[in-house]
Structures are given as structure tokens and as C-alpha cells.
Design a protein around this motif. Structure first.
Motif, mmCIF file in Angstrom:
data_model
loop_
_atom_site.group_PDB
_atom_site.id
_atom_site.type_symbol
_atom_site.label_atom_id
_atom_site.label_comp_id
_atom_site.label_asym_id
_atom_site.label_seq_id
_atom_site.Cartn_x
_atom_site.Cartn_y
_atom_site.Cartn_z
ATOM 1 N N HIS A 142 -3.509 0.129 -3.257
ATOM 2 C CA HIS A 142 -3.177 -1.159 -2.900
ATOM 3 C C HIS A 142 -2.943 -1.957 -4.092
ATOM 4 O O HIS A 142 -3.578 -2.056 -4.985
ATOM 5 C CB HIS A 142 -4.532 -1.818 -2.319
ATOM 6 C CG HIS A 142 -4.907 -1.264 -0.961
ATOM 7 N ND1 HIS A 142 -4.170 -1.148 0.059
ATOM 8 C CD2 HIS A 142 -6.239 -0.735 -0.745
ATOM 9 C CE1 HIS A 142 -5.018 -0.462 1.213
ATOM 10 N NE2 HIS A 142 -5.912 -0.446 0.786
ATOM 11 N N PHE A 147 -1.957 -0.179 10.478
ATOM 12 C CA PHE A 147 -2.757 -0.081 9.007
ATOM 13 C C PHE A 147 -3.927 -0.013 9.154
ATOM 14 O O PHE A 147 -4.525 0.909 8.326
ATOM 15 C CB PHE A 147 -2.536 -1.695 8.502
ATOM 16 C CG PHE A 147 -3.183 -1.759 7.107
ATOM 17 C CD1 PHE A 147 -2.318 -1.227 5.878
ATOM 18 C CD2 PHE A 147 -4.358 -2.230 6.980
ATOM 19 C CE1 PHE A 147 -2.765 -1.329 4.914
ATOM 20 C CE2 PHE A 147 -4.817 -2.440 5.540
ATOM 21 C CZ PHE A 147 -4.077 -1.945 4.497
ATOM 22 N N GLY A 148 -4.644 -0.306 10.243
ATOM 23 C CA GLY A 148 -6.372 -0.020 10.355
ATOM 24 C C GLY A 148 -6.398 1.450 10.604
ATOM 25 O O GLY A 148 -7.362 1.979 9.979
ATOM 26 N N GLU A 179 -5.743 3.288 7.218
ATOM 27 C CA GLU A 179 -6.705 2.884 6.391
ATOM 28 C C GLU A 179 -7.944 3.663 6.378
ATOM 29 O O GLU A 179 -8.552 4.238 5.565
ATOM 30 C CB GLU A 179 -6.951 1.448 6.211
ATOM 31 C CG GLU A 179 -7.620 0.979 5.229
ATOM 32 C CD GLU A 179 -7.072 0.984 3.769
ATOM 33 O OE1 GLU A 179 -7.699 0.388 2.793
ATOM 34 O OE2 GLU A 179 -5.946 1.462 3.685
ATOM 35 N N GLU A 180 -8.433 4.098 7.775
ATOM 36 C CA GLU A 180 -9.806 4.635 8.202
ATOM 37 C C GLU A 180 -9.421 6.054 7.684
ATOM 38 O O GLU A 180 -10.735 6.533 7.035
ATOM 39 C CB GLU A 180 -9.860 4.648 9.909
ATOM 40 C CG GLU A 180 -11.191 5.208 10.106
ATOM 41 C CD GLU A 180 -12.487 4.513 9.464
ATOM 42 O OE1 GLU A 180 -13.474 5.474 9.365
ATOM 43 O OE2 GLU A 180 -12.375 3.484 9.108
ATOM 44 N N ASN A 217 -12.157 -2.698 -1.027
ATOM 45 C CA ASN A 217 -12.011 -1.170 -0.504
ATOM 46 C C ASN A 217 -13.075 -0.282 -0.875
ATOM 47 O O ASN A 217 -13.409 0.409 -0.048
ATOM 48 C CB ASN A 217 -10.496 -0.998 -0.849
ATOM 49 C CG ASN A 217 -9.793 0.051 0.271
ATOM 50 O OD1 ASN A 217 -9.220 0.895 -0.204
ATOM 51 N ND2 ASN A 217 -9.924 -0.400 1.552
ATOM 52 N N ARG A 242 0.787 5.658 -0.642
ATOM 53 C CA ARG A 242 -0.235 6.739 -0.378
ATOM 54 C C ARG A 242 0.575 8.022 -1.073
ATOM 55 O O ARG A 242 1.587 8.266 -1.217
ATOM 56 C CB ARG A 242 -0.626 6.496 0.928
ATOM 57 C CG ARG A 242 0.523 7.181 1.879
ATOM 58 C CD ARG A 242 -0.050 7.517 3.340
ATOM 59 N NE ARG A 242 1.069 7.698 4.189
ATOM 60 C CZ ARG A 242 1.470 9.039 4.545
ATOM 61 N NH1 ARG A 242 0.925 9.952 3.781
ATOM 62 N NH2 ARG A 242 2.717 9.547 5.168
ATOM 63 N N TYR A 245 -9.860 -8.220 0.459
ATOM 64 C CA TYR A 245 -9.709 -6.746 1.237
ATOM 65 C C TYR A 245 -9.582 -5.854 0.076
ATOM 66 O O TYR A 245 -10.132 -4.815 0.093
ATOM 67 C CB TYR A 245 -8.710 -6.877 2.125
ATOM 68 C CG TYR A 245 -8.624 -5.485 2.705
ATOM 69 C CD1 TYR A 245 -9.466 -4.977 3.850
ATOM 70 C CD2 TYR A 245 -7.463 -4.415 2.377
ATOM 71 C CE1 TYR A 245 -9.252 -3.901 4.531
ATOM 72 C CE2 TYR A 245 -7.548 -3.436 2.648
ATOM 73 C CZ TYR A 245 -8.152 -3.009 3.973
ATOM 74 O OH TYR A 245 -8.161 -1.829 4.425
ATOM 75 N N LEU A 263 -7.443 7.285 5.515
ATOM 76 C CA LEU A 263 -7.333 7.433 4.031
ATOM 77 C C LEU A 263 -8.533 6.998 3.118
ATOM 78 O O LEU A 263 -8.853 7.536 2.153
ATOM 79 C CB LEU A 263 -6.157 6.381 3.368
ATOM 80 C CG LEU A 263 -4.707 6.671 3.896
ATOM 81 C CD1 LEU A 263 -3.793 5.536 3.544
ATOM 82 C CD2 LEU A 263 -4.199 7.950 3.378
ATOM 83 N N ASN A 264 -9.520 6.197 3.567
ATOM 84 C CA ASN A 264 -10.697 5.891 3.150
ATOM 85 C C ASN A 264 -11.777 6.958 3.067
ATOM 86 O O ASN A 264 -12.707 6.974 2.525
ATOM 87 C CB ASN A 264 -11.286 4.398 3.692
ATOM 88 C CG ASN A 264 -10.588 3.333 3.006
ATOM 89 O OD1 ASN A 264 -9.965 3.500 1.796
ATOM 90 N ND2 ASN A 264 -10.701 2.416 3.384
ATOM 91 N N THR A 301 0.910 -1.150 0.092
ATOM 92 C CA THR A 301 0.059 -0.033 0.025
ATOM 93 C C THR A 301 0.985 1.292 -0.062
ATOM 94 O O THR A 301 1.953 1.224 1.023
ATOM 95 C CB THR A 301 -0.788 0.127 1.284
ATOM 96 O OG1 THR A 301 -1.647 -1.263 1.151
ATOM 97 C CG2 THR A 301 -1.955 1.257 1.232
ATOM 98 N N HIS A 353 -4.684 6.731 -2.174
ATOM 99 C CA HIS A 353 -3.794 5.728 -1.709
ATOM 100 C C HIS A 353 -3.907 4.454 -2.892
ATOM 101 O O HIS A 353 -5.020 4.500 -3.635
ATOM 102 C CB HIS A 353 -3.860 4.997 -0.491
ATOM 103 C CG HIS A 353 -5.062 4.472 -0.176
ATOM 104 N ND1 HIS A 353 -6.196 5.290 0.048
ATOM 105 C CD2 HIS A 353 -5.325 3.201 0.326
ATOM 106 C CE1 HIS A 353 -7.337 4.486 0.662
ATOM 107 N NE2 HIS A 353 -6.671 3.008 0.677
#
Length: 205
Positions: A116, A65-66, A69-70, A185, A29, A181, A72-73, A27, A114
Motif C-alpha cells: 500500500h 477492495f475488501g 484485501e481479505e 494493515n 500485489r 488504514y 491478500l492479508n 495498492t 502486496h
């Protein structure tokens, strides 16, 4: 599409452990897409990584990572240059171009902040018995796409963040979970209902 109906897509055979040439989940970004405070906290914890047990290391990676990711999403601040279809299309083309040249590409997803990827580096033709390094693959990909993106956007300065997340995939079950996953996304982010509806998602045939 539920996971059971997705399962037939999985046809990769992975070694349990393969220090070189393993299949990777990567990943990367945009520069400025995460708060500097959070990056400093991550770097401070990571400094002590050599003291972790394998289980602690996995927990550290999953937890951070969690967190990343929260954000970034669901970005509230920072750049979203990958929302520009010209930029996303160029990045997707660059990722596909390297398939069969420096890696075997399994899947990717391009989001607004980002990217993946799941891929396996290919043997290095210049070094028998070795595989093309992750560092060289990512340097080439990020350098080229950063230059092109800045040209498209008529901007200057860093495009990608220096640090990225990478993980060696150890077995078939883990590969299935990670590819699922990646594909899910944009669904998880509330952008589409089915992963196939996201224009910048790819799964190898």
C-alpha cells in the motif's frame, strides 16, 4: 495506539478535487496472489463501470477492495515473496528513493503479498502545468523492483500483477482515514499489536 493519539501526525493540506497531481492511494500485489476466478469476476463487473453512478462506483470499489484485501492479508496459496527481508528491504528502499523526485511520499506498508502507498505526484519538469503521471511512476517502480526481486530470488517470470488499485484522495478526512488504514494493515492481519512494530511500515514526518 488509538486513532485520537494518532491524529497529530496529520499535517497534509489536500484540495477537494485535483484531477492532476492529486494525492493517491495505490495498492499493488504479487503476480498469482489472487485466484484467477476472482480476477475474472472483478474484470467482468468492471466492464460495466461506465454505467455506474458515482455512488455505485464507490460501492463497487469498496466491495472488491475488501474482497481482495481479505485474501491478500491472509494468504493460503500463491507467492509470498515479500516475506523475504531482502526483497521487502529493496522495495522499501526503492519507494523511499523516489520521494522528492517523482512524488511526495506520505505513507506505505509492505505486506507479504502486496504493497500500500499514499503519495502525491510532483509537477513534471518536462511539461509545465502537468504532473508526473501515475502510469509512469508505477511502471518505473514495478519494473525496477521486479527485476531486482527476481535477481535476489534467482527466479524468472512476472513478479507483480499487471492490475493495481488506485484511488484519488479528495479531502483531509479521507486522507487521514486511508493513511490510518495503511498503517494498521499489519495490525489488522494479526502480525503486530502496534503499527510502529511492523518493520515495513512508513509514515512521513
Amino acid at each position: 495506539m488509538d486513532r485520537l493519539s494518532y491524529k497529530p501526525f496529520y499535517r497534509r493540506n489536500l484540495p477537494h478535487i485535483q484531477p492532476e497531481g492529486a494525492t493517491l492511494f495505490v495498492t499493488f500485489r504479487l503476480a498469482g496472489s489472487l485466484p484467477q476466478r476472482l480476477i475474472r469476476e472483478w474484470q467482468e463487473e468492471k466492464r460495466h463501470e461506465n454505467r455506474f453512478t458515482p455512488e455505485q462506483k464507490r460501492g463497487f470499489e469498496r466491495r472488491w477492495f475488501g474482497k481482495f484485501e481479505e485474501i491478500l492479508n491472509h494468504p493460503k496459496n500463491g507467492p509470498r515473496w515479500l516475506q523475504d527481508e531482502r526483497v521487502a528491504g529493496m522495495v522499501a528502499e526503492s519507494i523511499r528513493y523516489r520521494d522528492g523526485k517523482v512524488y511526495r511520499l506520505d505513507a506505505f506498508c509492505i505486506m507479504s503479498t502486496h504493497v500500500h502507498m499514499v503519495f502525491a505526484p510532483l509537477p513534471d519538469p518536462n511539461h509545465p502545468g502537468k504532473y508526473i503521471s501515475l502510469a509512469s511512476i508505477m511502471h518505473s517502480l514495478k519494473s525496477f523492483t521486479a527485476h531486482e526481486a527476481n535477481r535476489i530470488l534467482a527466479r524468472e517470470g512476472p513478479f507483480w500483477a499487471h492490475e493495481s488499485f488506485d484511488h484519488y484522495i479528495r479531502n483531509q478526512d479521507e486522507w487521514e482515514r486511508i493513511v490510518w488504514y495503511v498503517l494498521q494493515n499489519p495490525v489488522k492481519a494479526g502480525l503486530v499489536k502496534e503499527w510502529q512494530d511492523w518493520k515495513w511500515t512508513y509514515l512521513a514526518p
